[in-house]
Write a protein that holds these residues in place. Structure first.
Motif, short mmCIF file in Angstrom:
data_model
loop_
_atom_site.label_atom_id
_atom_site.label_comp_id
_atom_site.label_asym_id
_atom_site.label_seq_id
_atom_site.Cartn_x
_atom_site.Cartn_y
_atom_site.Cartn_z
N ALA A 161 0.82 -1.26 0.06
CA ALA A 161 -0.23 -0.27 -0.17
C ALA A 161 0.92 1.32 -0.07
O ALA A 161 0.63 2.35 -0.61
N LEU B 129 2.53 1.95 -3.42
CA LEU B 129 1.37 2.24 -4.43
C LEU B 129 0.73 3.87 -3.94
O LEU B 129 0.56 4.63 -5.06
N ALA B 130 0.68 3.95 -2.86
CA ALA B 130 0.22 5.55 -2.66
C ALA B 130 1.08 6.56 -2.68
O ALA B 130 0.85 7.63 -3.55
N ALA C 228 -4.03 1.95 0.54
CA ALA C 228 -3.13 2.82 -0.01
C ALA C 228 -3.75 4.19 0.08
O ALA C 228 -3.27 5.26 0.12
#
Length: 239
Positions: A20, A23-24, A105
């Protein structure tokens, strides 16, 4: 669902939590716009603001590293494990898990930068739609209509709240609420209603606690996305 399968899903959640942060970070590298509060305009990426609001001061570049990665993995384990334990026999479980993975995320992005990136919100909506449509076509098409109605009700309700004078809701919150309205509506109106109510209760408790601890001021911008996500998750578990 057996204990072994629940454990397996929980471990999958740990991996989703680990992923996460990176991805964030992909969607929070560009500088976010300033947020207008009753006080002066403050850039939401300012480390001092982050430290005051969240007692972290971690910039977006640090998402998913150090202790934050461990906390995200733990959150993923809890979110996935609880979903598997309570909805293990539901054929729509993969859709809920996919939405939860994107939600991790989104929560990190909002906590770090007060942003809910549109691509991630769209991914959550797509995960819900692509996961629920096959289940509906397999025998419960009417539930898909309820899911769409849930998304519409969530969108309209949050849009009205965001347009109120002095509202702290952003349009990212409105779009996220609409995306989560799909799985909440799928489970029925009681789940949807609780999923719309709980975020405000959870956020109120957090804000009061931060104010009492002197961590924020009344004009400090705070993220609402994590409360929307947590409220939806609890509603799925409780109803």
């Amino acid at each position: 669902m057996s204990a072994g399968l629940v454990t397996g899903v929980a471990l999958l959640g740990a991996l989703a939590g680990r992923a996460a942060g990176p991805l964030a970070r992909v969607f929070t590298d560009s500088p976010p716009p300033a947020v207008r509060s009753p006080g002066p305009v403050v850039p939401v990426s300012d480390p001092d603001l982050a430290a005051a609001a969240f007692d972290s001061g971690r910039p977006a570049d640090d998402l998913g590293t150090g202790r934050g990665a461990g906390a995200a993995a733990l959150a993923g384990t809890l979110v996935f494990g609880a979903l598997a334990a309570t909805r293990g026999g539901d054929p729509a479980l993969p859709a809920f898990l996919a939405v939860a993975a994107v939600g991790l995320a989104l929560a990190l992005a909002d906590l770090a930068c007060l942003r809910l990136p549109d691509p991630l919100v769209a991914a959550a909506a797509a995960a819900a739609t692509l996961g629920l449509v096959p289940v509906a076509l397999a025998g419960t098409p009417e539930r898909l209509l309820t899911a769409l109605a849930g998304a519409a009700v969530s969108f309209v309700g949050y849009l009205l709240l965001a347009l109120l004078p002095g509202a702290r809701l952003g349009f990212g919150d409105v779009k996220l609420a609409a995306a989560l309205g799909l799985p909440l509506g799928w489970l029925g109106w009681p789940t949807l209603g609780l999923g719309l109510l709980l975020p405000h209760l959870l956020n109120g408790v957090v804000v009061v606690a931060l104010l009492a601890a002197g961590q924020v001021r009344r004009d400090t911008p705070l993220p609402f996305g994590p409360a929307i996500l947590a409220g939806a998750w609890l509603a799925v578990l409780l109803v």
